[in-house]
Write an enzyme that holds these catalytic residues in place. Structure first.
Site: not given
Length: 436
Positions: A129, A193, A217, A240, A262, A265, A331-332, A365, A419, A424
């Site tokens: 995506y 979707q 998003n 971000t 950043q 964004h 994240e960064h 980036d 067990e 088994h």
């Protein structure tokens, strides 16, 4: 614009509760995307077209982008932009091939006739995506496609929103980047979707995939959470964020520019400065005010930098700065201090670490060679960015002979009986009986 949090006289075992952090209510968004995902599952193409009209304000002529549109986008791409994208691809591919790949097969012989191997097997089909809202992130094509190709993924499909401006086709730079990478299965489908299309498949249009990757998003994230289990996902990436550890040696112009980079964004993006220098904090605040007014994204920037997710954290010293950064799990994370490399070695929680004054986040980036698909919202405490490994499965191969099983079979039976799993034990015993 940036609020100040003074921790110089505060010592905590965990600073996460007092640090800037925005709210990202994925659970609420799930109820919004649930009917969309169900409709795509049940109605297929007609639902995709309906949602394109509703959310993207255009009905694509073709949900699958025609091959000629990809070729045309590449032919019309500005040569300077093309060269920049080619460098990004080249550097990302080199890093993938040199430091992110795994040996295809390794094994260890534990005893005579007792071998366990590990095979690294690429996922067969992946849906990638690529966002196309506030910023059409063609760079995310590179960051998703290149590691998947290096991993050996056989089937790659890209989904990115249609644009009314381009007659229902996705942004031309995104299409050109797909063409540069040899990806010809591209869909003009956006939002939750698109995730549903990949997860369920749409008859006659798009076969289902095994894994979905890429940022998006809150509705894309919600669809990922909802459909996890129907399809594999890379992560639930939120807005971000950047954190900068800086001392009095840092250039306030650089720090301010990086915090701003950043923030543009998304209005929910987080920008956090962690510093032991009150003078630097003041100067960065002034620089942010000055630099923001020069940019076309000023309105978006002000919302992000004024938000609860952004601010300046004043600490007593760099030791406390490291503790704060580890609890924040950015994240960064940029480190602009006198001894940046030494400080970097003390960081355990960050999606990516940028060392020194000349490694700003926008470098990562685009063309540093590193991945820019990274964990957000403190997820760096337990997860990693998107790499070649993200597209591979680790599969153990157990290869025991009769001799190898006989050597430990009785112990396995004892363990199984402890067990309360006699079936088994019986599966071992029936084989040991062959020796009698």
């Amino acid at each position: 614009m940036l609020s100040l949090i003074d921790l110089t006289d505060t010592t905590l075992d965990d600073y996460s509760g007092v640090l800037p952090r925005g709210r990202f209510d994925v659970s609420h968004a799930i109820e919004v995307v649930r009917p969309l995902c169900d409709a795509v599952r049940d109605e297929g193409e007609s639902a995709l077209l309906r949602f394109s009209e509703r959310f993207d304000h255009v009905i694509p002529t073709d949900l699958r982008v025609p091959a000629e549109a990809l070729r045309d986008a590449l032919d019309q791409l500005d040569p300077a932009v093309r060269r920049a994208i080619e460098i990004s691809i080249e550097r990302r591919r080199t890093v993938c091939e040199q430091i992110e790949t795994e040996q295809v097969y390794r094994s260890v012989e534990l005893a005579p006739g007792a071998v366990v191997g590990n095979a690294m097997i690429p996922v067969h089909r992946v849906g990638l995506y690529v966002p196309g809202g506030l910023a059409p992130l063609a760079s995310s094509v590179v960051m998703n496609v290149v590691p998947a190709q290096v991993a050996g993924v056989e089937s790659l499909a890209v989904a990115t929103p249609p644009q009314a401006e381009y007659g229902g086709l996705p942004h031309p730079v995104t299409l050109a980047t797909c063409a540069l990478l040899g990806v010809d299965e591209v869909y003009a489908v956006g939002g939750g979707q698109a995730i549903a299309m990949f997860a369920y498949g749409v008859s006659g249009l798009c076969p289902r995939v095994d894994l979905v990757t890429g940022p998006g998003n809150i509705y894309v994230v919600a669809a990922k959470r909802l459909l996890r289990g129907v399809v594999g996902i890379d992560a639930e990436a939120g807005p971000t964020e950047i954190a900068v550890i800086a001392d009095s040696t840092a250039d306030p112009r650089f720090v301010a520019a990086d915090l701003i980079s950043q923030a543009e964004h998304d209005p929910m993006a987080g920008s956090v400065l962690i510093t032991d220098s009150r003078e630097l904090a003041d100067r960065v605040g002034d620089e942010v005010e000055r630099q923001v007014t020069r940019l076309a994204t000023v309105d978006r920037l002000r919302r992000a930098l004024d938000g609860e997710q952004s601010g300046i954290v004043l600490v007593a010293d760099i030791d406390q700065a490291v503790d704060v950064a580890n609890d924040y799990g950015a994240e960064h994370l940029e480190i602009q201090t006198a001894d940046a490399r030494e400080v970097a070695r003390r960081i355990r929680n960050a999606g990516a670490i940028f060392i020194g004054s000349y490694a700003p986040v926008p470098l990562g980036d685009y063309s540093a060679g590193s991945t820019h698909v990274l964990p957000t919202g403190s997820a760096a405490r337990y997860s990693s960015g998107l790499t070649v490994r993200s597209f591979m499965k680790s599969v153990h191969i157990i290869d025991y002979s009769r001799e190898g099983l006989n050597a430990i079979g009785r112990g396995i039976m004892d363990f199984a009986e402890a067990e309360r799993l006699p079936g088994h034990a019986a599966a071992i015993e029936v084989r040991l009986e062959e020796e009698r």
